[in-house]
Design a protein around this motif. Structure first.
Motif, PDB file in Angstrom:
ATOM      1  N   PHE A  58       0.851  -1.236   0.028  1.00 44.09           N
ATOM      2  CA  PHE A  58       0.064  -0.053  -0.059  1.00 44.09           C
ATOM      3  C   PHE A  58       0.827   1.094  -0.093  1.00 44.09           C
ATOM      4  CE2 PHE A  58      -2.142   3.622   2.201  1.00 44.09           C
ATOM      5  CZ  PHE A  58      -3.301   3.474   1.565  1.00 44.09           C
ATOM      6  N   ARG A 112       1.252   4.097  -2.966  1.00 40.81           N
ATOM      7  CA  ARG A 112       1.125   5.732  -2.481  1.00 40.81           C
ATOM      8  C   ARG A 112       2.296   6.439  -3.053  1.00 40.81           C
ATOM      9  NH1 ARG A 112      -3.768   4.697  -2.762  1.00 40.81           N
ATOM     10  NH2 ARG A 112      -3.221   2.733  -3.353  1.00 40.81           N
ATOM     11  N   ASN A 172      -0.283  -0.643  -9.934  1.00 41.13           N
ATOM     12  CA  ASN A 172      -0.689  -1.592  -9.021  1.00 41.13           C
ATOM     13  C   ASN A 172      -0.769  -3.139  -9.225  1.00 41.13           C
ATOM     14  OD1 ASN A 172      -1.195   0.954  -7.817  1.00 41.13           O
ATOM     15  ND2 ASN A 172      -3.083   0.973  -7.913  1.00 41.13           N
ATOM     16  N   PRO A 188       2.662   7.536   3.227  1.00 38.60           N
ATOM     17  CA  PRO A 188       1.408   8.045   3.254  1.00 38.60           C
ATOM     18  C   PRO A 188       1.294   9.516   3.725  1.00 38.60           C
ATOM     19  CG  PRO A 188       2.062   6.532   5.185  1.00 38.60           C
ATOM     20  CD  PRO A 188       3.037   6.445   4.135  1.00 38.60           C
ATOM     21  N   TYR A 215       1.637  11.665   0.570  1.00 42.65           N
ATOM     22  CA  TYR A 215       0.570  11.275  -0.401  1.00 42.65           C
ATOM     23  C   TYR A 215      -0.532  12.246   0.155  1.00 42.65           C
ATOM     24  CZ  TYR A 215      -3.457   9.016  -2.211  1.00 42.65           C
ATOM     25  OH  TYR A 215      -4.521   8.391  -3.020  1.00 42.65           O
ATOM     26  N   LEU A 235      -9.155  12.479  -1.288  1.00 43.18           N
ATOM     27  CA  LEU A 235      -9.213  11.075  -0.439  1.00 43.18           C
ATOM     28  C   LEU A 235     -10.477  10.760   0.013  1.00 43.18           C
ATOM     29  CD1 LEU A 235      -5.399  11.412   0.980  1.00 43.18           C
ATOM     30  CD2 LEU A 235      -6.173  10.895  -1.325  1.00 43.18           C
ATOM     31  N   TRP A 265     -11.906   6.146   4.087  1.00 46.91           N
ATOM     32  CA  TRP A 265     -11.382   5.190   4.254  1.00 46.91           C
ATOM     33  C   TRP A 265      -9.631   4.891   4.056  1.00 46.91           C
ATOM     34  CZ3 TRP A 265      -8.058   2.162   1.051  1.00 46.91           C
ATOM     35  CH2 TRP A 265      -8.279   2.403  -0.310  1.00 46.91           C
ATOM     36  N   GLU A 266      -9.438   5.695   3.052  1.00 48.67           N
ATOM     37  CA  GLU A 266      -7.874   5.741   2.503  1.00 48.67           C
ATOM     38  C   GLU A 266      -7.199   6.602   3.489  1.00 48.67           C
ATOM     39  OE1 GLU A 266      -5.413   6.103  -1.432  1.00 48.67           O
ATOM     40  OE2 GLU A 266      -7.197   7.284  -1.652  1.00 48.67           O
ATOM     41  N   ARG A 267      -7.707   7.989   3.983  1.00 50.05           N
ATOM     42  CA  ARG A 267      -7.169   8.804   4.966  1.00 50.05           C
ATOM     43  C   ARG A 267      -6.943   7.995   6.388  1.00 50.05           C
ATOM     44  NH1 ARG A 267      -6.487  14.007   4.472  1.00 50.05           N
ATOM     45  NH2 ARG A 267      -7.739  14.147   2.461  1.00 50.05           N
ATOM     46  N   TYR A 306      -6.728   4.772   6.668  1.00 52.10           N
ATOM     47  CA  TYR A 306      -5.489   3.872   6.525  1.00 52.10           C
ATOM     48  C   TYR A 306      -4.149   4.460   6.609  1.00 52.10           C
ATOM     49  CZ  TYR A 306      -3.580  -0.483   4.611  1.00 52.10           C
ATOM     50  OH  TYR A 306      -2.705  -1.684   4.434  1.00 52.10           O
ATOM     51  N   CYS A 307      -4.231   5.635   5.989  1.00 53.14           N
ATOM     52  CA  CYS A 307      -2.758   6.304   5.932  1.00 53.14           C
ATOM     53  C   CYS A 307      -2.461   6.633   7.287  1.00 53.14           C
ATOM     54  CB  CYS A 307      -2.808   7.610   5.187  1.00 53.14           C
ATOM     55  SG  CYS A 307      -2.891   7.072   3.339  1.00 53.14           S
TER      56      CYS A 307
END
Length: 482
Positions: free
Chosen positions: A106, A110, A281, A406, A409, A427, A430-432, A434-435
């Motif tokens: 991941f 990023r 990816n 992250p 990113y 973003l 969920w991505e934020r 996760y980061c």
């Protein structure tokens, strides 16, 4: 025109070959080594830029080829320490390897997206850029991002140099010891450093590109032999002792496993050389699958076959025989030739600061000799492959793999909001989350793992450096941080 295009393609093939992994080197891919090359602070010349555009237009790395390069970037000397990382973690160690594989993938993707944003916003990054990670850091948070990135990469490579000195000394001592000749690890490290010093006087990493060709194959074959030997040795044991998990064991495993994923920071360069960068990816997922196929069985098979008999350098836990000798020779040949490659870039970085000429001269020889002397001093102070590896993995590698990607990113994505001339990137929640989870895990886990590594260095037999010991034979080739 066809001849010009053919020449351009050949030049690009050479560039791809330069990016092949060094197999047993931490973050020592040619992609990342270019970050610190002398005089490089931006983009390539206009001539090289034109060549790059022509080649990208007519070819480039495919999905599978890029996956091979990515897996080669990641596979490093840390794989030898994975079985020992299982001590104090048990089955949870395998869970950590799985989680780190997913998280490193991941973080790497990023970084790839960061590079896409730089290309979208700044024309100078659309050609061949030789320092992608520091460039991302500078555009994300400012000048300090470039400086910290370069310092972290330098420390990682020099830390890898210390690991190399100890590892080469261990392998030589084991190999020569099988012939009946015995010296202490401390003396072997001096011999190794003296022998390696003249090799560091040579030119840039590009002078050694043939070394990289068979590196990944060497790593895979060596790991396969180690796994088979450990399983056979385990079948002959009457009792296998599996220590109970401990908090210290988990934090030590954090540093050891993190070191095995040090190459994630090289992802942007590989992506920049792909024919279709939108499929990066897919390559990253395939590369993580290859790594998991190497790391998981290496850790599981060796640990559950030998139990607490595993060592920081798993090769030293193998039974005597042609398999062990073969593995030691393969690793020695590669490590000895790779040492000047990973110590060359940080040396050039500091030589530029000290205004030492880039051509062959006595100042360069003197500085690099002193550098190897400094690495030897650290190795003699902490004569343990595992202890140094854990410290580097817990500190600078965690910074480059879990924390910065992250964070950079999110900063680059948020900077697009309100800028009409840039593609807006919002973003998802969920991505934020996760980061920020990765950043928090990296900071907390990295600090705790660094503390554990430092404490292990000053504990047990490691509390007394080689040069303060009355009898250096007390330090054996299996000295570790447990």
């Amino acid at each position: 025109t066809k001849l010009i295009l053919l020449d351009s393609l050949l030049q690009e093939i050479v560039l791809k070959t330069l990016k092949m992994s060094l197999g047993m080197t931490p973050q020592a891919s040619f992609s990342n080594l270019r970050v610190l090359e002398h005089g490089v602070h931006g983009v390539a010349s206009s001539a090289n830029l034109q060549v790059h555009k022509e080649v990208v237009k007519h070819g480039g790395l495919g999905v599978i080829t890029a996956a091979i390069f990515l897996s080669g970037e990641m596979a490093g000397s840390g794989v030898l320490a994975l079985p020992a990382a299982m001590i104090g973690t048990g089955w949870f160690g395998l869970v950590l390897i799985l989680l780190f594989t997913v998280n490193a993938g991941f973080s790497g993707t990023r970084l790839g997206l960061c590079w896409i944003m730089l290309e979208e916003r700044y024309e100078e990054f659309r050609g061949e850029v030789r320092d992608p990670y520091p460039a991302i850091g500078e555009k994300a948070v400012g000048r300090w991002g470039r400086i910290v990135s370069m310092v972290a990469i330098s420390l990682t490579l020099y830390g890898g140099g210390c690991v190399f000195i100890v590892l080469i000394a261990q392998l030589l001592s084991s190999l020569v010891g099988s012939a009946g000749f015995s010296l202490s690890l401390c003396l072997w490290m001096v011999i190794v450093a003296v022998g390696l010093t003249p090799m560091t006087w040579m030119g840039t990493p590009k002078d050694f590109w043939p070394i990289a060709v068979g590196a990944l194959i060497t790593t895979c074959v060596a790991c396969l032999l180690v796994i088979i030997t450990c399983i056979l040795d385990g079948n002959q044991l009457e009792e296998i002792v599996l220590p109970a998990p401990t908090t210290d064991g988990i934090f030590k495993a954090f540093g050891s496993i993190m070191f095995a994923f040090a190459g994630a920071s090289t992802f942007p360069t590989i992506q920049a050389d792909m024919k279709d960068r939108s499929k990066f990816n897919y390559s990253a997922v395939m590369a993580m699958g290859v790594l998991l196929a190497i790391y998981f069985p290496m850790a599981a098979a060796c640990y559950f076959s030998l139990g607490d008999r595993v060592t920081d350098n798993i090769v030293l836990a193998m039974s005597d025989g042609w398999q062990r000798i073969t593995v030691e020779i393969m690793l020695l040949l590669h490590l000895i030739t790779a040492f000047p490659i990973i110590t060359n870039p940080p040396a050039q970085f500091f030589e530029q600061i000290l205004n030492i000429p880039s051509n062959f001269n006595w100042k360069r020889c003197a500085f690099r000799s002193l550098s190897v002397g400094g690495l030897l001093f650290i190795a003699e102070t902490v004569p343990s492959f595992g202890a140094i590896l854990d410290l580097v993995g817990a500190s600078t590698v965690t910074l480059l793999t879990f924390i910065f990607p992250p964070f950079f990113y999110m900063k680059l994505a948020d900077a697009s909001i309100g800028r009409k001339e840039w593609v807006e990137r919002k973003l998802p929640l969920w991505e934020r989350i996760y980061c920020w989870t990765l950043i928090i895990i990296g900071i907390i886990g990295g600090c705790c793992a660094t503390y554990t590594a430092v404490r292990n260095i000053f504990s047990s037999n490691l509390s007394v450096p080689c040069y303060l010991m009355g009898d250096t034979t007390n330090v054996t080739i299996s000295a570790g941080g447990h």
